[in-house]
Design a protein around this motif. Sequence first.
Motif, PDB file in Angstrom:
ATOM      1  N   GLY A  58     -10.739   3.479  -1.750  1.00  0.00           N
ATOM      2  CA  GLY A  58      -9.305   3.194  -1.866  1.00  0.00           C
ATOM      3  C   GLY A  58      -8.479   4.472  -1.898  1.00  0.00           C
ATOM      4  N   GLU A  59      -7.232   4.309  -2.374  1.00  0.00           N
ATOM      5  CA  GLU A  59      -6.333   5.463  -2.478  1.00  0.00           C
ATOM      6  C   GLU A  59      -6.568   6.194  -3.796  1.00  0.00           C
ATOM      7  N   ILE A 115      -4.085  -2.791  -2.035  1.00  0.00           N
ATOM      8  CA  ILE A 115      -4.380  -1.365  -1.987  1.00  0.00           C
ATOM      9  C   ILE A 115      -4.617  -0.926  -3.427  1.00  0.00           C
ATOM     10  N   HIS A 142       0.724   1.906   4.254  1.00  0.00           N
ATOM     11  CA  HIS A 142       0.049   0.606   4.351  1.00  0.00           C
ATOM     12  C   HIS A 142       0.998  -0.532   4.719  1.00  0.00           C
TER      13      HIS A 142
END
Length: 243
Positions: free
Chosen positions: A188-189, A174, A201
């Motif tokens: 993505g984050e 992540i 996640h």
Amino acid sequence: MLGKMGLRPYSIYEIKELTHGESDSPRIVSFKMRPKDGQKFNFVPGMFSSLFLNPNDKLFRSYSIASSPTEDHLEFMIELINGRFTSLLANLKEGDEIYVSEPRGAFLYEPSDKHNDLFLAAGIGIAPFFSMLRYLKSKNMKRNVYLFYSIKHKDDIVNLSELEGYKELGLNIIYTVTRDAENEPWSGERGRINMQMIQKHSGDFVSRTVYLCGGIRFVKDIVEELKSEGIADEEIKRDIWGE
Ligand SMILES: Cc1cc2nc3c(=O)[nH]c(=O)nc-3n(C[C@H](O)[C@H](O)[C@H](O)COP(=O)(O)OP(=O)(O)OC[C@H]3O[C@@H](n4cnc5c(N)ncnc54)[C@H](O)[C@@H]3O)c2cc1C
């Protein structure tokens, strides 16, 4: 050849291979080196060494080893921030000598059968995780690992294609960007690694052994949060790099 740093002995390695940055991480330089006398070095993924440019010099800095103990060289990934030491490192050329202490440290990767792993890396805190992942790959050890990796900008990811390759071993990654603008395309984050992100996640994070590496604020904050979620202190292995 051995020297002494305080009471600790150190070996002298000569730089044999020096790569200047990856195209996708322009400020991070990979230094690869081999001992001049062919001497063997033993270490556990997660350990660090101190680098000196002159054995009589008091100026040294510590760097996590990014290579695997199964490789024939040592690699360090160093962010050139133009500080006292990194501004000198920036001038090194292939073939120059560098002085390296014996690997040491308490941040030791010990893959266990009982627990899966949770890796948390902030910025260049990713370096020791390369050692761990390279080690797993060299041993063909498939493990269920979650890696949360925060970078300021999406172009700061170090060795993106190498990291993506570890998905074959069971790695889930992540990526989270902390400084890119909201309107920049990104799948993505966003923001610093936090408990909500980890929970989202990796719902089973409480049962994992946690390894985290980065600046003191990042490590202290996240350790407190992990403990308040019920993770035992001994299951949280951390490497703190000062500020
Ligand atoms: C165990 C351990 C392992 C480490 N592993 C690594 C590693 O693998 N790779 C790596 O690059 N560094 C690593 N570091 C940090 C490294 O030891 C140096 O602190 C760093 O390279 C800066 O040294 P300098 O002499 O250039 O900067 P200094 O002259 O000491 O500091 C200059 C200023 O820059 C600030 N600063 C420090 N780091 C950063 C940064 N990343 N970005 C912006 N400002 C910063 C400092 O707060 C200081 O105010 C590690 C530190 C420890 C203790």
